[in-house]
Design an enzyme around this catalytic site. Sequence first.
Site, PDB file in Angstrom:
ATOM      1  N   ASP A  33       0.841  -1.190   0.000  1.00  0.00           N
ATOM      2  CA  ASP A  33       0.000   0.000   0.000  1.00  0.00           C
ATOM      3  C   ASP A  33       0.879   1.244   0.000  1.00  0.00           C
ATOM      4  OD1 ASP A  33       0.968   0.038   2.577  1.00  0.00           O
ATOM      5  OD2 ASP A  33      -0.906  -0.660   3.478  1.00  0.00           O
ATOM      6  N   SER A  34       0.292   2.368   0.348  1.00  0.00           N
ATOM      7  CA  SER A  34       1.025   3.626   0.231  1.00  0.00           C
ATOM      8  C   SER A  34       2.249   3.680   1.149  1.00  0.00           C
ATOM      9  CB  SER A  34       0.104   4.796   0.527  1.00  0.00           C
ATOM     10  OG  SER A  34      -0.525   4.603   1.777  1.00  0.00           O
ATOM     11  N   ALA A  35       2.222   2.915   2.256  1.00  0.00           N
ATOM     12  CA  ALA A  35       3.395   2.928   3.141  1.00  0.00           C
ATOM     13  C   ALA A  35       4.582   2.302   2.431  1.00  0.00           C
ATOM     14  CB  ALA A  35       3.102   2.197   4.443  1.00  0.00           C
TER      15      ALA A  35
END
Length: 318
Positions: free
Chosen positions: A6-8
């Site tokens: 994901d964005s992390a």
Amino acid sequence: IILLGDSAGAHFHISPEWITASQMSLKSFINLPTALTNELDWPQLSGATGFLDSINGYVSKSYQKGGHTKSFMGPGCDISCDKFRFLRVCPLWLFSLSRNQLLDHPAIVIYAMIGNDVCNGKADPVPEMTTPEKLYSNIMQTLKYLNSHLPNGSHVILYGLPDGTFLWDNLHDRYYPLGQLNKDVTYAHFYSFLNCLQVSPCHSWMSSNKTLRTLTSERAKQLSNTLKKIATSQKFTNFDLFYMDFDFHEVIEEWRKRGGQPWQLIEPVDGFHPNEVASLLLADRFWKKVQLQWPQVLGKENPFNSQIEQVFGDQGGH
Ligand SMILES: *[C@@H]1O[C@H](CO)[C@@H](O)[C@H](O)[C@H]1NC(C)=O
Ligand SMILES: *[C@@H]1O[C@H](CO)[C@@H](O)[C@H](O)[C@H]1NC(C)=O
């Protein structure tokens, strides 16, 4: 190396210079167009696949990780995509994963859904969180798909979820970039503003409600245990399967030993994502653990390393 994350994992970042009055200048916006076309993600700097080491300088000096792709035989390509939650939100990405099972080198796949399963912006985030049962069936579906597409001899590493309570604990009484000039806006204000608009990336941890934060950490722990259970009980023909804890506390400890403060590891503008320093420390720990615990994942050292260095000089591992 393929990152399903994901964005992390894709290193979400908004430059503080874009919104901090005292630091604004024309120069500070130089990378904004690139950033927008990448949806504010910087996968070239991410903890798993990143190889650049500075957003603003775009310095093409190496990143620890680069050393492994170059120095070890095995992975044939480097796809540093993406922020999408494949099964539920963006099925196209996983299902468009293009591998030739017979001809390609084995892949190292890192499954790193750090926050999406417990994080959302809803007024009551709890009912929206993924249950352990749902996660189990999602992951099994993903692994079966991978098994039918990855070359034999591949490796899949499931990364656990963090305990996000460090966000509130370390940030709530600090000034948010917009509030630094007049010393009036703290992260607690910023979080409640996002929650009021229901646009928080993670209402469940970015909240003054301690019960909610604790509940979120408990769910994250259950989901990590589910991943661990899958890794220890399931077998697949084309890859071996591992589980690794997402130990942000270790990273905080290491950062403290170097004289740093925990808040310096979090993206200042969104108050949520691990920043570039944190990604670097995480990448370092991640690949060291892989090398130590499961050396077969990285494979043999490239016998041409010394010749590569003779021809190209020291590229810093990249
Ligand atoms: C896949 O590789 C393993 C060893 O890495 C081997 O034992 C197995 O027979 C291979 N399977 C196929 C279908 O080639
Ligand atoms: C805090 O969160 C819990 C769990 O979601 C919820 O039941 C409770 O109503 C919340 N308390 C407040 C004051 O919003």
